[in-house]
Write a protein that holds these residues in place. Structure first.
Motif, short mmCIF file in Angstrom:
data_model
loop_
_atom_site.label_atom_id
_atom_site.label_comp_id
_atom_site.label_asym_id
_atom_site.label_seq_id
_atom_site.Cartn_x
_atom_site.Cartn_y
_atom_site.Cartn_z
N THR A 302 0.86 -1.18 0.00
CA THR A 302 0.00 0.00 0.00
C THR A 302 0.88 1.22 0.00
N ARG A 303 0.44 2.32 -0.32
CA ARG A 303 1.19 3.58 -0.35
C ARG A 303 1.70 3.93 1.04
N HIS A 304 0.81 3.73 2.04
CA HIS A 304 1.20 4.07 3.40
C HIS A 304 2.39 3.23 3.84
N LEU A 305 2.30 1.94 3.53
CA LEU A 305 3.40 1.06 3.90
C LEU A 305 4.67 1.45 3.15
N ARG A 306 4.49 1.92 1.87
CA ARG A 306 5.64 2.35 1.09
C ARG A 306 6.32 3.55 1.74
N ASP A 307 5.51 4.51 2.19
CA ASP A 307 6.08 5.72 2.81
C ASP A 307 6.84 5.37 4.10
N LEU A 308 6.27 4.45 4.88
CA LEU A 308 6.94 4.06 6.12
C LEU A 308 8.29 3.40 5.82
N ILE A 309 8.25 2.59 4.80
CA ILE A 309 9.49 1.91 4.45
C ILE A 309 10.53 2.88 3.94
N LEU A 310 10.11 3.84 3.11
CA LEU A 310 11.03 4.83 2.57
C LEU A 310 11.65 5.68 3.68
N ASP A 311 10.83 6.00 4.69
CA ASP A 311 11.37 6.79 5.79
C ASP A 311 12.34 5.96 6.65
N ALA A 312 12.08 4.65 6.63
CA ALA A 312 12.96 3.80 7.42
C ALA A 312 14.29 3.53 6.74
N ILE A 313 14.38 3.79 5.43
CA ILE A 313 15.63 3.57 4.71
C ILE A 313 16.67 4.55 5.25
N PRO A 314 17.92 4.07 5.58
CA PRO A 314 18.91 4.94 6.19
C PRO A 314 19.38 6.06 5.26
N GLY A 315 19.30 5.91 3.94
CA GLY A 315 19.76 6.94 3.03
C GLY A 315 18.64 7.88 2.62
N ALA A 316 19.07 8.96 1.98
CA ALA A 316 18.10 9.94 1.44
C ALA A 316 17.67 9.49 0.06
N VAL A 317 16.32 9.47 -0.20
CA VAL A 317 15.80 8.95 -1.46
C VAL A 317 14.87 9.99 -2.09
N LEU A 318 15.07 10.24 -3.39
CA LEU A 318 14.21 11.11 -4.19
C LEU A 318 13.68 10.31 -5.37
N ALA A 319 12.48 10.65 -5.83
CA ALA A 319 11.93 10.02 -7.05
C ALA A 319 11.46 11.13 -7.96
N ILE A 320 11.84 11.05 -9.24
CA ILE A 320 11.46 12.03 -10.24
C ILE A 320 10.76 11.26 -11.35
N ASP A 321 9.59 11.87 -11.82
CA ASP A 321 8.85 11.18 -12.88
C ASP A 321 9.46 11.49 -14.23
N ALA A 322 8.80 10.98 -15.28
CA ALA A 322 9.36 11.13 -16.62
C ALA A 322 9.35 12.58 -17.07
N GLU A 323 8.51 13.43 -16.43
CA GLU A 323 8.43 14.84 -16.79
C GLU A 323 9.41 15.68 -16.01
N GLY A 324 10.15 15.08 -15.12
CA GLY A 324 11.14 15.82 -14.35
C GLY A 324 10.58 16.46 -13.10
N MET A 325 9.42 15.98 -12.67
CA MET A 325 8.80 16.51 -11.46
C MET A 325 9.14 15.61 -10.28
N VAL A 326 9.32 16.25 -9.08
CA VAL A 326 9.63 15.50 -7.86
C VAL A 326 8.36 14.84 -7.37
N VAL A 327 8.34 13.54 -7.24
CA VAL A 327 7.15 12.82 -6.81
C VAL A 327 7.34 12.14 -5.46
N LEU A 328 8.59 12.08 -4.95
CA LEU A 328 8.80 11.39 -3.68
C LEU A 328 10.06 11.92 -3.02
N VAL A 329 9.95 12.20 -1.73
CA VAL A 329 11.08 12.61 -0.90
C VAL A 329 10.92 11.92 0.45
#
Length: 621
Positions: A302-329
């Motif tokens: 689920t999205r919620h579970l994804r966000d929790l996991i991303l926050d738990a990752i020790p490194g800094a993570v960004l996601a950019i879509d094909a249009e060059g927009m920031v979709v995840l921090v």
């Protein structure tokens, strides 16, 4: 002498030494060849033999020559308390310590190796008797005197010495330990029983053991280095721990500091060191531990579970879509780079993180275009004076249909690791530099060590040469001393013979003076050799006026020419002539008839004796 002649001479000498060993059991193979050759050649010159083979023939035919040769080789130069300073040190420093090391009822054992005619062994007996008293010395001290020369041992066993041989002793000590025996002195019999003499070859026979003191003076210097090493090994075995070794002034222990301590280098006294230490300390073991790893399994449901996991990752993570927009921090990216929720949906190129710490826009396009993951290691980010390091992972996201739909950028903080790596690199470089310097220093040390070792070897060689020269000089000195003693003996014999000759001459002069008639002795050249008192009284010429003068050239009252034929005939025939009566004039001018008797003289070179006296019967011829 040519090289070939030298080799032949050396081979002949070795052959002679082998013959001496096989024929009489005297093994001189460990002796220095220079000394042996010189002593043997001295004896060969005395018996007028030119070569070693000829001298061997002489030995085979004359068994008595062996003793003469051995006496020449074994230079028995010794005396009571020889080198007084060394014996004084022994008496003051060594003997008290030897006595202190033994229990009051324990035996003290002493060995005089190479004792020659026994003076050294008796000196030891006197020294211990002075330290302990006669009674205790006779009950506790045992002295062994050994040598290879049986003739010298026979003299030692007799204990008889001349007054001259005992001159180094004070009169008090001589009278205390020696008894007058005719023209010589004998060592006192009760203490003599504690001195045991016997034949012993220190190069071959088993050594006397459990010794407190071993005396071997001016003996090692006659042996070569190999023989000396074997002898020292035997001496080390023979001595008790802390036992003392007393050598001659030309001898020393050069390379035995691990077995002997120096008690006095000047007096050549050494002490046997205690035995070696225990075994080496055993090395410890090394243990190695292994680490454990953990595996993380994620499942995005689920999205919620994804966000929790991303926050738990020790490194800094960004996601950019094909249009060059920031979709995840994730939370670490917001904290690390100062991003906020409001940055979601913004163009990535508008954010500082797109070009700092590194230009990411072109790398994202490259990863998307090439459809592969790119990695940047240890990218630097400067915040004031602080420097951060990140490993950056750029991963393109591909849809099931094969089209790129976005990109994730992961920042892993490796500042500590980078700094640690830099520190490790710096330390490694420092270590490499230090290692190179150490290697260079080690090479220099090795070079220096080689030079030092070379210098040490040169010094040892020089020291050995000096030692050998010193031993040769000492040997020569003893030979000279032996020669001086022979000369003194010859001088004494000549003095005795001169006295006998003077007595004989005085006797002859007395006989000639007591004869009232004139007695004249002529040699074969008819020169006057003797002119007695009767001739002086008869003719008035003194003996100093006529000695060595031609008899027929003398001017006195006897017509000498009238006697010429009789004298010459007596010389030729060697027979006594009949009396000849000649008219003569004595010293006071009185005319007389002189009776002359001519007799042959068979002494030195021959001659005639003329007996002249006044004739009472008035006969004339």
């Amino acid at each position: 002498m040519s090289y070939v002649q030298e080799v032949e001479s050396d081979e002949e000498l070795e052959s002679l030494l082998g013959f001496l060993r096989d024929a009489r059991g005297f093994d001189f193979t460990g002796y220095k060849r220079s000394t042996l050759g010189r002593r043997i050649r001295k004896r060969m010159a005395e018996v007028d033999v030119a070569s070693y083979p000829d001298y061997r023939d002489r030995l085979e035919t004359d068994s008595g020559e062996f003793n003469a040769l051995f006496n020449t080789i074994l230079i028995n130069v010794t005396s009571v308390f020889r080198d007084p300073d060394a014996w004084t040190f022994l008496q003051r420093e060594v003997v008290p310590e030897v006595i202190a090391q033994r229990e009051p009822d324990e035996e003290i054992r002493v060995w005089s190796a190479g004792c020659s005619s026994g003076e050294e062994a008796y000196s030891l007996a006197i020294m211990f008797a002075e330290a302990l008293g006669n009674e205790e010395a006779m009950s506790r001290v045992k002295i062994y005197g050994t040598d290879v020369d049986e003739e010298a041992l026979r003299e030692a066993r007799s204990g008889l010495y001349s007054a001259k041989a005992l001159e180094p002793l004070s009169v008090e000590l001589r009278d205390k330990y020696f008894e007058c025996n005719g023209a010589r002195f004998s060592f006192r019999s009760d203490l003599r029983r504690r001195v045991i003499f016997g034949r012993h070859d220190i190069t071959r026979d088993a050594p006397i053991s459990r010794l407190d003191l071993l005396v071997c003076r001016n003996t090692l210097m006659y042996f070569n280095v190999e023989a000396q090493t074997q002898i020292i090994d035997r001496f080390h075995f023979a001595l008790r721990e802390d036992g003392f070794l007393f050598l001659g002034k030309a001898e020393m222990l050069l390379n035995d500091s691990d077995r002997f301590d120096v008690a006095s280098m000047r007096q050549r006294v050494f002490r046997r060191r205690p035995g070696a230490g225990g075994p080496p300390y055993p090395p410890s073991t090394v243990k190695i531990r292994a680490g454990m790893g953990a595996e993380l399994q994620t499942a995005v449901r689920t999205r919620h579970l994804r966000d929790l996991i991303l926050d738990a990752i020790p490194g800094a993570v960004l996601a950019i879509d094909a249009e060059g927009m920031v979709v995840l921090v994730n939370g670490h990216a917001r904290t690390q780079f100062g991003l906020a929720e409001g940055d979601l949906g913004r163009p990535f190129q508008d954010l500082e993180i797109s070009y700092r710490p590194v230009e990411l826009r072109s790398l994202i396009e490259q990863a998307t275009h090439e459809r592969r993951t790119l990695r940047i290691n240890a990218a630097e980010r400067h915040i004031g004076e602080e420097v951060q390091n990140f490993d950056i992972l750029i991963q393109p996201l591909i849809s099931p249909t094969g089209l790129p739909i976005g990109t994730t950028v992961t920042f892993t903080d490796v500042t500590v690791a980078t700094q640690l790596k830099a520190e490790v690199k710096r330390v490694r470089e420092d270590l490499e530099t230090a290692y190179e310097e150490l290697q260079s220093t080690n090479e220099e040390l090795e070079t220096t060590n080689e030079e030092l070792q070379s210098s040490i070897e040169e010094l040892e060689t020089t020291n050995e040469e000096l030692q050998s020269t010193n031993e040769e000089l000492e040997t020569t000195n003893e030979e000279l001393q032996s020669g001086n003693e022979e000369l003194e003996t010859m001088n004494e014999e000549m003095r005795v013979r001169t006295e006998e000759l003077d007595e004989t001459r005085a006797f002859l002069d007395g006989v000639l003076s007591s004869i009232g008639a004139g007695v004249v002795v002529l040699d074969r050249d008819l020169k006057v050799k003797s002119w007695n008192t009767g001739a002086i009284d008869m003719w008035g010429l003194r003996s100093d006026e006529v000695l060595d003068q031609s008899f027929f050239g003398l001017d006195f009252g006897l017509p000498a020419e009238a006697l010429r034929d009789v004298i010459l005939k007596c010389l030729d025939t060697g027979q006594r002539a009949v009396p000849l009566y000649v008219a003569a004039v004595n010293r006071i001018g009185k005319t007389l008839t002189c009776a002359v008797r001519c007799s042959p003289y068979e002494g030195h070179r021959g001659g005639v004796v003329l007996l002249m006296e006044e004739s009472r019967n008035g006969a004339s011829g």
